[in-house]
Write an enzyme that holds these catalytic residues in place. Structure first.
Site, PDB file in Angstrom:
ATOM      1  N   ARG A  50     -10.730 -16.968  51.134  1.00 51.32           N
ATOM      2  CA  ARG A  50     -11.921 -17.750  51.464  1.00 51.32           C
ATOM      3  C   ARG A  50     -11.599 -19.041  52.206  1.00 51.32           C
ATOM      4  O   ARG A  50     -12.423 -19.585  52.924  1.00 51.32           O
ATOM      5  CB  ARG A  50     -12.668 -18.097  50.177  1.00 51.32           C
ATOM      6  CG  ARG A  50     -13.604 -17.006  49.765  1.00 51.32           C
ATOM      7  CD  ARG A  50     -14.485 -17.458  48.668  1.00 51.32           C
ATOM      8  NE  ARG A  50     -13.687 -18.046  47.601  1.00 51.32           N
ATOM      9  CZ  ARG A  50     -14.133 -18.278  46.377  1.00 51.32           C
ATOM     10  NH1 ARG A  50     -15.358 -17.978  46.067  1.00 51.32           N
ATOM     11  NH2 ARG A  50     -13.365 -18.806  45.461  1.00 51.32           N
ATOM     12  N   LYS A 147      -4.954  -4.697  37.838  1.00 52.49           N
ATOM     13  CA  LYS A 147      -5.544  -4.721  36.514  1.00 52.49           C
ATOM     14  C   LYS A 147      -6.015  -6.142  36.214  1.00 52.49           C
ATOM     15  O   LYS A 147      -5.499  -7.053  36.844  1.00 52.49           O
ATOM     16  CB  LYS A 147      -4.542  -4.273  35.450  1.00 52.49           C
ATOM     17  CG  LYS A 147      -3.314  -5.207  35.325  1.00 52.49           C
ATOM     18  CD  LYS A 147      -2.777  -5.227  33.948  1.00 52.49           C
ATOM     19  CE  LYS A 147      -3.332  -6.316  33.099  1.00 52.49           C
ATOM     20  NZ  LYS A 147      -2.583  -7.563  33.069  1.00 52.49           N
ATOM     21  N   GLU A 215       7.259 -11.950  25.355  1.00 53.74           N
ATOM     22  CA  GLU A 215       7.466 -12.930  26.429  1.00 53.74           C
ATOM     23  C   GLU A 215       7.743 -14.285  25.803  1.00 53.74           C
ATOM     24  O   GLU A 215       7.208 -14.598  24.736  1.00 53.74           O
ATOM     25  CB  GLU A 215       6.191 -13.041  27.271  1.00 53.74           C
ATOM     26  CG  GLU A 215       5.813 -11.766  27.975  1.00 53.74           C
ATOM     27  CD  GLU A 215       4.566 -11.980  28.823  1.00 53.74           C
ATOM     28  OE1 GLU A 215       4.721 -12.423  29.963  1.00 53.74           O
ATOM     29  OE2 GLU A 215       3.460 -11.730  28.330  1.00 53.74           O
ATOM     30  N   HIS A 239      -0.272  -1.963  29.959  1.00 49.86           N
ATOM     31  CA  HIS A 239       1.184  -1.774  29.950  1.00 49.86           C
ATOM     32  C   HIS A 239       1.682  -1.017  28.707  1.00 49.86           C
ATOM     33  O   HIS A 239       2.437  -0.065  28.813  1.00 49.86           O
ATOM     34  CB  HIS A 239       1.914  -3.115  30.016  1.00 49.86           C
ATOM     35  CG  HIS A 239       1.480  -3.990  31.158  1.00 49.86           C
ATOM     36  ND1 HIS A 239       1.111  -3.485  32.371  1.00 49.86           N
ATOM     37  CD2 HIS A 239       1.356  -5.337  31.280  1.00 49.86           C
ATOM     38  CE1 HIS A 239       0.784  -4.488  33.193  1.00 49.86           C
ATOM     39  NE2 HIS A 239       0.922  -5.617  32.546  1.00 49.86           N
TER      40      HIS A 239
HETATM   41  C1  BG6 Z   1       0.704  -9.145  33.358  1.00 51.14           C
HETATM   42  C2  BG6 Z   1      -0.032  -9.956  32.344  1.00 51.14           C
HETATM   43  O1  BG6 Z   1       0.042  -7.935  33.601  1.00 51.14           O
HETATM   44  O2  BG6 Z   1       2.020  -8.871  32.891  1.00 51.14           O
HETATM   45  C3  BG6 Z   1       0.714 -11.243  32.047  1.00 51.14           C
HETATM   46  O3  BG6 Z   1      -1.320 -10.250  32.840  1.00 51.14           O
HETATM   47  C4  BG6 Z   1       2.134 -10.952  31.656  1.00 51.14           C
HETATM   48  O4  BG6 Z   1       0.056 -11.989  31.032  1.00 51.14           O
HETATM   49  C5  BG6 Z   1       2.803 -10.035  32.678  1.00 51.14           C
HETATM   50  O5  BG6 Z   1       2.841 -12.186  31.592  1.00 51.14           O
HETATM   51  C6  BG6 Z   1       4.172  -9.584  32.206  1.00 51.14           C
HETATM   52  O6  BG6 Z   1       4.824  -8.904  33.228  1.00 51.14           O
HETATM   53  P1  BG6 Z   1       6.405  -8.837  33.299  1.00 51.14           P
HETATM   54  O7  BG6 Z   1       6.678  -7.962  34.475  1.00 51.14           O
HETATM   55  O8  BG6 Z   1       6.907 -10.243  33.466  1.00 51.14           O
HETATM   56  O9  BG6 Z   1       6.869  -8.243  32.001  1.00 51.14           O
END
Ligand code: BG6
Length: 487
Positions: A50, A147, A215, A239
């Protein structure tokens, strides 16, 4: 060095080009494929958002996320930056940006075209309608959706309907970037290109399965989105359920996209709906408070988002798949932010030996540890005799396939692989409409029970492995989370 298969010339139009995803993931991914010679000269990259901005200003902005440095990489970046076009354009569709886009793309209706919506899902429908209005849904167009597709079954269906009104299902690429990860793709190979595991891969051989995606980061800059979403919608719906499908699916007849996706769908359909009366035992929901992560003090989630939030940052689930293969085998899933470390792994725990003659069995079952990230690899935990002068001592040791030690090459980021798969039109790494909607139906069952106030929100200190209730969920069944790192 991996063999590179160049892709056909294509045009990619990245909508939301000034956003985090485009700058941090998509443009770097395209740059890396360009450096490796996978993208031909006559492919075009049109970045749209935008914001009114000059093309040069956008190129400079993109460079800040690449750090081209000096030398050869910097030269490659200069060539690549020249390819980055920029267009200001609004989803509402009334400004001149759309006509400019139509002009730029005109005359090349047979060229492969990717529309990447790096935008909030709430405007996917509007964007597709605008593309159709401007005649941009040419026969070889593909739409790429990030997603989350919706926030429950109904919103997902609505988005799918609106996108499906413009693009055929085989032109819709729904991204779950976990399916682009090297180690996730290897799950299929490990299972279906080796004879070893399949005879044991069922309730006769396997005691239970654990899937952990931990994480160490908090909600961070995406707090606004995350606070509306939470761990269940953000991570489990996509996931974790995709990982579960790859572990639990029946062997497909081939790697044909629909053969693979149909088998995954069957797993999702066989997932036992979580009973609202048992939800307290089967689902642990929690939020981090202040704590120490990697030696640094961090604030709690509610302080981070600036209000007293009830959003879960951790969820642990005991799931069952009601079919012949998996009857009676629990699948324990857990994911959380601000946990002790970044660690994604799948543990397949085999059954104890039926009769123990050496004191080896209990507590030392064979385990297959599939480490998705970091330190990618596969370990098979075995009991062996500890070598020594006399007496019988046993050791629990891994047969270890470490990617870093074994493969002396880096491998592309998930987005690099996925973008090239879209150009090739290979749908196997993308979610089909029915998969997404079926996954939502199962998740909705949990959310409904939460909405009825039947699940407590526990707390856990940042920098730990989640609340004690998550360990208790397994302890009740005489099991525990297996931390392969400390094995
Ligand atoms: C994303 C989530 O799909 O995947 C995030 O929205 C998350 O919240 C991320 O941190 C984790 O991805 P990766 O590849 O770092 O494990």
């Amino acid at each position: 060095m991996a063999e590179l298969v160049p892709v056909d010339p294509f045009d990619i139009i990245v909508f939301g080009a000034t956003g985090d995803l485009a700058l941090r993931k998509l443009i770097p991914a395209l740059f890396h494929r360009w450096c490796d010679g996978q993208i031909s000269e006559d492919s075009r990259i049109i970045c749209a958002s935008r914001e009114e901005m000059e093309r040069e200003a956008f190129q400079t902005l993109a460079a800040t996320h690449i750090n081209p440095g000096e030398g050869q990489r910097a030269d490659r970046w200069r060539e690549f930056a020249e390819k980055l076009d920029y267009l200001a354009l609004d989803a509402a569709g009334n400004n001149s940006g759309w006509s400019k886009l139509a002009d730029t793309l005109s005359g090349d209706a047979q060229k492969i075209r990717l529309y990447y919506l790096a935008l909030p899902p709430s405007i996917y429908g509007q964007m597709c309608a605008a593309l159709a209005r401007h005649g941009l849904n040419s026969p070889r167009s593909r739409i790429v959706l990030e997603k989350p597709i919706g926030s429950n079954f109904h919103t997902a269906r609505e988005i799918n309907d609106r996108v499906g009104a413009v693009f055929p299902e085989d032109g819709i690429f729904r991204i779950d970037h976990y399916l682009g990860k090297e180690t996730v793709q290897n799950l299929l190979i490990l299972r279906f290109a080796n004879h070893l595991f399949e005879p044991l891969w069922n309730s006769n051989g396997i005691d239970h399965v654990q899937v952990t995606v931990a994480e160490s980061l908090g909600a961070g800059q995406r707090a606004d989105y995350y606070d509306r979403s939470g761990a269940l919608r953000d991570m489990v719906q996509n996931h974790l359920l995709q990982l579960l499908c790859l572990v639990a699916m029946e062997p497909p007849a081939s790697l044909d996209p629909d053969a693979v996706r149909t088998e995954k769908l069957k797993v999702l359909r066989a997932l036992r709906r979580i009973d609202p009366h048992n939800i307290a035992q089967d689902v642990v929901r929690a939020q981090y408070h202040e704590g120490v992560v990697s030696g640094e003090s961090v604030t709690g989630y509610s302080d981070e988002v600036g209000h007293d939030s009830r959003t879960e940052t951790f969820v642990g689930i005991r799931a069952h798949i009601d079919n012949w293969r998996w009857a009676g085998v629990p699948f324990y899933l857990r994911t959380g932010k601000r946990m002790s470390a970044r660690r994604s792994e799948i543990i397949i725990q085999f059954k104890d030996i039926p009769h123990d003659i050496v004191g080896a069995g209990h507590n030392h079952p064979n385990r297959l540890v599939i480490r998705l990230q970091p330190d990618e690899g596969v370990k098979l935990m075995l009991v062996t005799k500890d070598p020594g002068p006399g007496g019988l001592r046993l050791r629990y040791v891994p047969l270890n396939l470490s990617y870093a030690e074994h493969f002396d090459q880096g491998y592309p980021d998930a987005y690099e692989r996925l973008l090239m798969a879209v150009v090739r039109g290979n749908l196997s790494l993308f979610m089909r409409r029915d998969e997404v909607e079926t996954a939502w139906r199962w998740i909705d069952g949990i959310i409904d029970a939460w909405d009825q106030g039947q699940t407590q929100l526990y707390g856990y200190p940042a920098g730990t492995d989640g609340p004690t209730q998550s360990a208790l969920m397994l302890a009740r069944e005489d099991r525990e989370w297996f931390d392969a790192h400390h094995s």
